[in-house]
Design a protein around this motif. Structure first.
Motif, PDB file in Angstrom:
ATOM      1  N   THR A  23       6.190  15.388  -6.513  1.00 37.87           N
ATOM      2  CA  THR A  23       5.434  16.274  -5.633  1.00 37.87           C
ATOM      3  C   THR A  23       6.380  16.901  -4.626  1.00 37.87           C
ATOM      4  O   THR A  23       7.052  16.176  -3.878  1.00 37.87           O
ATOM      5  N   GLN A  24       6.442  18.190  -4.613  1.00 37.66           N
ATOM      6  CA  GLN A  24       7.261  18.937  -3.649  1.00 37.66           C
ATOM      7  C   GLN A  24       8.703  18.438  -3.597  1.00 37.66           C
ATOM      8  O   GLN A  24       9.272  18.213  -2.529  1.00 37.66           O
ATOM      9  N   GLY A  25       9.277  18.212  -4.779  1.00 37.30           N
ATOM     10  CA  GLY A  25      10.687  17.856  -4.875  1.00 37.30           C
ATOM     11  C   GLY A  25      11.026  16.415  -4.569  1.00 37.30           C
ATOM     12  O   GLY A  25      12.200  16.064  -4.422  1.00 37.30           O
ATOM     13  N   ARG A  26      10.024  15.567  -4.470  1.00 35.45           N
ATOM     14  CA  ARG A  26      10.264  14.135  -4.248  1.00 35.45           C
ATOM     15  C   ARG A  26       9.276  13.340  -5.095  1.00 35.45           C
ATOM     16  O   ARG A  26       8.287  13.887  -5.579  1.00 35.45           O
ATOM     17  N   ILE A  27       9.557  12.052  -5.274  1.00 33.97           N
ATOM     18  CA  ILE A  27       8.604  11.205  -5.995  1.00 33.97           C
ATOM     19  C   ILE A  27       7.814  10.414  -4.958  1.00 33.97           C
ATOM     20  O   ILE A  27       8.350   9.997  -3.925  1.00 33.97           O
ATOM     21  N   GLU A  28       6.531  10.226  -5.243  1.00 35.44           N
ATOM     22  CA  GLU A  28       5.696   9.486  -4.295  1.00 35.44           C
ATOM     23  C   GLU A  28       4.564   8.754  -5.007  1.00 35.44           C
ATOM     24  O   GLU A  28       4.177   9.113  -6.123  1.00 35.44           O
ATOM     25  N   LYS A  29       4.084   7.728  -4.309  1.00 34.55           N
ATOM     26  CA  LYS A  29       2.974   6.923  -4.819  1.00 34.55           C
ATOM     27  C   LYS A  29       2.199   6.388  -3.635  1.00 34.55           C
ATOM     28  O   LYS A  29       2.786   6.021  -2.611  1.00 34.55           O
ATOM     29  N   THR A  30       0.883   6.304  -3.792  1.00 35.39           N
ATOM     30  CA  THR A  30       0.030   5.703  -2.771  1.00 35.39           C
ATOM     31  C   THR A  30      -0.503   4.381  -3.299  1.00 35.39           C
ATOM     32  O   THR A  30      -1.072   4.323  -4.390  1.00 35.39           O
ATOM     33  N   TYR A  31      -0.265   3.327  -2.532  1.00 38.53           N
ATOM     34  CA  TYR A  31      -0.729   1.982  -2.856  1.00 38.53           C
ATOM     35  C   TYR A  31      -1.995   1.706  -2.062  1.00 38.53           C
ATOM     36  O   TYR A  31      -2.101   2.131  -0.907  1.00 38.53           O
ATOM     37  N   ALA A  37      -4.090  -4.503   7.731  1.00 37.39           N
ATOM     38  CA  ALA A  37      -3.022  -5.501   7.897  1.00 37.39           C
ATOM     39  C   ALA A  37      -2.231  -5.706   6.607  1.00 37.39           C
ATOM     40  O   ALA A  37      -1.004  -5.829   6.637  1.00 37.39           O
ATOM     41  N   HIS A  38      -2.915  -5.729   5.472  1.00 35.09           N
ATOM     42  CA  HIS A  38      -2.204  -5.893   4.200  1.00 35.09           C
ATOM     43  C   HIS A  38      -1.309  -4.688   3.921  1.00 35.09           C
ATOM     44  O   HIS A  38      -0.193  -4.838   3.407  1.00 35.09           O
ATOM     45  N   GLY A  39      -1.779  -3.504   4.260  1.00 38.08           N
ATOM     46  CA  GLY A  39      -0.964  -2.309   4.091  1.00 38.08           C
ATOM     47  C   GLY A  39       0.267  -2.329   4.987  1.00 38.08           C
ATOM     48  O   GLY A  39       1.379  -2.002   4.559  1.00 38.08           O
ATOM     49  N   VAL A  40       0.081  -2.744   6.229  1.00 36.29           N
ATOM     50  CA  VAL A  40       1.203  -2.827   7.167  1.00 36.29           C
ATOM     51  C   VAL A  40       2.218  -3.858   6.681  1.00 36.29           C
ATOM     52  O   VAL A  40       3.432  -3.618   6.715  1.00 36.29           O
ATOM     53  N   SER A  41       1.746  -4.985   6.203  1.00 35.57           N
ATOM     54  CA  SER A  41       2.635  -6.026   5.685  1.00 35.57           C
ATOM     55  C   SER A  41       3.476  -5.483   4.529  1.00 35.57           C
ATOM     56  O   SER A  41       4.690  -5.720   4.454  1.00 35.57           O
ATOM     57  N   PHE A  42       2.833  -4.749   3.636  1.00 32.68           N
ATOM     58  CA  PHE A  42       3.549  -4.143   2.513  1.00 32.68           C
ATOM     59  C   PHE A  42       4.595  -3.147   3.015  1.00 32.68           C
ATOM     60  O   PHE A  42       5.740  -3.144   2.556  1.00 32.68           O
ATOM     61  N   GLU A  61       4.187   6.150   4.888  1.00 36.50           N
ATOM     62  CA  GLU A  61       2.996   6.485   5.672  1.00 36.50           C
ATOM     63  C   GLU A  61       1.946   5.382   5.548  1.00 36.50           C
ATOM     64  O   GLU A  61       1.487   5.080   4.446  1.00 36.50           O
ATOM     65  N   ILE A  62       1.570   4.816   6.676  1.00 34.91           N
ATOM     66  CA  ILE A  62       0.563   3.754   6.712  1.00 34.91           C
ATOM     67  C   ILE A  62      -0.775   4.356   7.124  1.00 34.91           C
ATOM     68  O   ILE A  62      -0.885   4.986   8.177  1.00 34.91           O
ATOM     69  N   MET A  63      -1.780   4.142   6.287  1.00 36.04           N
ATOM     70  CA  MET A  63      -3.146   4.586   6.572  1.00 36.04           C
ATOM     71  C   MET A  63      -4.046   3.363   6.393  1.00 36.04           C
ATOM     72  O   MET A  63      -3.606   2.338   5.879  1.00 36.04           O
ATOM     73  N   TRP A  64      -5.297   3.461   6.786  1.00 30.52           N
ATOM     74  CA  TRP A  64      -6.183   2.321   6.602  1.00 30.52           C
ATOM     75  C   TRP A  64      -6.387   2.097   5.106  1.00 30.52           C
ATOM     76  O   TRP A  64      -6.892   2.955   4.386  1.00 30.52           O
ATOM     77  N   GLY A  65      -5.944   0.922   4.643  1.00 32.76           N
ATOM     78  CA  GLY A  65      -6.125   0.544   3.241  1.00 32.76           C
ATOM     79  C   GLY A  65      -5.205   1.247   2.256  1.00 32.76           C
ATOM     80  O   GLY A  65      -5.340   1.060   1.055  1.00 32.76           O
ATOM     81  N   ARG A  66      -4.272   2.058   2.768  1.00 34.29           N
ATOM     82  CA  ARG A  66      -3.362   2.775   1.872  1.00 34.29           C
ATOM     83  C   ARG A  66      -1.986   2.894   2.522  1.00 34.29           C
ATOM     84  O   ARG A  66      -1.871   3.003   3.730  1.00 34.29           O
ATOM     85  N   VAL A  67      -0.964   2.911   1.668  1.00 32.23           N
ATOM     86  CA  VAL A  67       0.404   3.167   2.117  1.00 32.23           C
ATOM     87  C   VAL A  67       1.025   4.119   1.100  1.00 32.23           C
ATOM     88  O   VAL A  67       1.044   3.834  -0.092  1.00 32.23           O
ATOM     89  N   LYS A  68       1.525   5.247   1.599  1.00 33.57           N
ATOM     90  CA  LYS A  68       2.195   6.209   0.729  1.00 33.57           C
ATOM     91  C   LYS A  68       3.698   6.051   0.925  1.00 33.57           C
ATOM     92  O   LYS A  68       4.200   6.030   2.045  1.00 33.57           O
ATOM     93  N   VAL A  69       4.415   5.953  -0.203  1.00 34.52           N
ATOM     94  CA  VAL A  69       5.869   5.831  -0.199  1.00 34.52           C
ATOM     95  C   VAL A  69       6.439   7.020  -0.975  1.00 34.52           C
ATOM     96  O   VAL A  69       5.941   7.336  -2.061  1.00 34.52           O
ATOM     97  N   ALA A  70       7.452   7.662  -0.407  1.00 37.17           N
ATOM     98  CA  ALA A  70       8.069   8.812  -1.071  1.00 37.17           C
ATOM     99  C   ALA A  70       9.584   8.699  -0.997  1.00 37.17           C
ATOM    100  O   ALA A  70      10.125   8.236   0.015  1.00 37.17           O
ATOM    101  N   LEU A  93       7.259  -5.128  -5.312  1.00 34.52           N
ATOM    102  CA  LEU A  93       6.775  -5.739  -4.060  1.00 34.52           C
ATOM    103  C   LEU A  93       5.250  -5.758  -3.980  1.00 34.52           C
ATOM    104  O   LEU A  93       4.676  -6.583  -3.279  1.00 34.52           O
ATOM    105  N   ALA A  94       4.619  -4.782  -4.651  1.00 35.71           N
ATOM    106  CA  ALA A  94       3.173  -4.601  -4.523  1.00 35.71           C
ATOM    107  C   ALA A  94       2.395  -5.716  -5.208  1.00 35.71           C
ATOM    108  O   ALA A  94       2.832  -6.348  -6.103  1.00 35.71           O
TER     109      ALA A  94
END
Length: 94
Positions: A23-31, A37-42, A61-70, A93-94
């Protein structure tokens, strides 16, 4: 210095990394997580991995119940094998 991959190379590699997309020249995934708290720990584990491997996400990016990594390797001007390796390590890690 890592070598920038072509779009076809990236797309082929992503077949082995479920959920990751170019996406937009980078790779990304949302967990997804069942709590903030579980998202922050991850996210903290991702950050520690980045420090250990000296390859940091372009975005964590940490959101409620989701973490996006790019990932993108800025010094190479695009996605490199380092980014794909980092993505696989984050999946572990997930």
């Amino acid at each position: 210095m890592a070598t920038k991959l072509g779009e076809k190379e990236i797309e082929n590699a992503l077949k082995n990394l479920p959920g990751w997309q170019l996406t937009q020249g980078r790779i990304e995934k949302t967990y997804k997580f069942d709590s903030y708290a579980h998202g922050v720990s991850f996210a903290v584990r991702v950050a520690l991995l980045a420090e250990k491997t000296n390859h940091h996400p372009d975005s964590l990016e940490i959101m409620w119940g989701r973490v996006k990594v790019a990932y993108v390797t800025h010094s190479a001007g695009g996605v490199t094998p380092l980014d794909l390796e980092a993505a696989a390590q984050v999946d572990a890690l997930a």
